[in-house]
Design a protein around this motif. Sequence first.
Motif, PDB file in Angstrom:
ATOM      1  N   GLY A   8      -7.615   2.246  -2.640  1.00  0.00           N
ATOM      2  CA  GLY A   8      -7.824   1.392  -1.353  1.00  0.00           C
ATOM      3  C   GLY A   8      -9.154   1.188  -0.875  1.00  0.00           C
ATOM      4  O   GLY A   8     -10.425   2.146  -1.633  1.00  0.00           O
ATOM      5  N   THR A  28       1.074  -1.256   0.303  1.00  0.00           N
ATOM      6  CA  THR A  28       0.025  -0.099  -0.265  1.00  0.00           C
ATOM      7  C   THR A  28       0.812   1.623   0.313  1.00  0.00           C
ATOM      8  O   THR A  28       1.827   1.394   0.516  1.00  0.00           O
ATOM      9  N   ARG A  47      -2.923   0.644  -3.861  1.00  0.00           N
ATOM     10  CA  ARG A  47      -2.859  -0.858  -4.100  1.00  0.00           C
ATOM     11  C   ARG A  47      -1.805  -2.243  -5.249  1.00  0.00           C
ATOM     12  O   ARG A  47      -2.231  -2.048  -5.702  1.00  0.00           O
ATOM     13  N   VAL A  75      -5.014   5.522  -0.058  1.00  0.00           N
ATOM     14  CA  VAL A  75      -4.014   4.365  -1.121  1.00  0.00           C
ATOM     15  C   VAL A  75      -4.234   4.103  -1.782  1.00  0.00           C
ATOM     16  O   VAL A  75      -5.122   3.948  -2.199  1.00  0.00           O
TER      17      VAL A  75
END
Length: 389
Positions: free
Chosen positions: A351, A324, A361, A359
């Motif tokens: 996210g 992340t 990923r 975030v």
Amino acid sequence: MTTTLSVTAPTIDTRHLKSLQPLDIPARLLLGPGPSNADPTVLAAMNRQPIGHLDKAYLQLMDEVQSLMRYAWQTDNRMTLPVSGTGSAAMEATLANTVEPGDKVLVCVNGYFGHRLVDMAGRYGAEVSSIHRAWGEVFTLADIRAALEEHRPQIMAIVHAETSTGVCQPMDGIGDLCREYDCLLILDTVTSLGGVPLFLDQWGVDLAYSCSQKGLSCPPGISPFTMSDRALTKLNNRQSKVANWYLDMSLLSNYWGKGRTYHHTAPVNMTYAIREALRLLAEEGLENRWTRHQNAAERLYAGLEEMDLTCHVPREHRLHTLTTVRIPAGIDGKAVTNKLIDDHNLELGGGLGDLAGKVWRVGLMGYNATPENVDTFLAALKQVLTEVA
Ligand SMILES: Cc1ncc(COP(=O)(O)O)c(C=O)c1O
């Protein structure tokens, strides 16, 4: 005497359906939370005619898949088989086969999939309690001991590799605690199998599940499941039937065990696929596979650092298969993922839950965990960041 079939003319207009072109799928590099790209060898294995699910050649494949799964998970569990369905089906199988109405289930929640375990356990009539950690943190043995002491559950569930946060839960001592408190341990290994070290028997895990579409580099649709003899004893001593017919291991064991009696039509081509994916894992060797994932992840961390980007999880708890990355202030995270797919054919994840909008990923799983893919990703991200800034 002749019978006349009366056929009613279809009422749905098919003109637009008839003009559809044959299937055309864009070539994407899947570096999100999954699915990841399937290994071409696995795709080739799927591209065969199905055979009967009771054909002796198929029965041999079933045995091979079971042995390969035991190797991948490092377990001797007899009851180790692939569930027909995605990871959530195998997840549900662990709860369906252990929970009887009124059982106490403790779930450790530090991300999206912990919440799903809570939801599922409740649907089987469990009295569910949960302990929580922030999304990005791990549980300590002290957290778990205190919760076992307080709740005295029959079953505890925890996620090894939280795909929503990029955290890898340390497992040392958790199985021992569960035995001390006489409770079964369920472990979610959906994003760890085939990517990071897993030692189910050494860790004292009673039930585990995974998926095909991440570390195993196989398309989604068939999912590893395993249960220990301790868990089987609970299943055999149930007062009530397993509340889910399709996932009832006492029925499925007659097909996957000696009886070989029909339960449901196995997804034959998916069995070819997972057999091949697991064979490739055995050919590479677990240690080499784990090292390849670690190297790819470390190359990613270094590249992100050079770009002044920050990983959400402290280094010691990072999951090599899924990273992340905090979205920098002033950057529209969604615009970046859109541009990566539109201009670079590259899928990056956004996210979930508490980390939505905060975030990205990055998945480097199975076939995709290579230095070349890391470099491709970093170069594309660098370019897109200058374009959206
Ligand atoms: C940790 C974890 N558990 C469970 C699941 C559910 O698996 P599936 O989406 O294959 O049903 C996922 C899916 O990504 C996952 O990441």
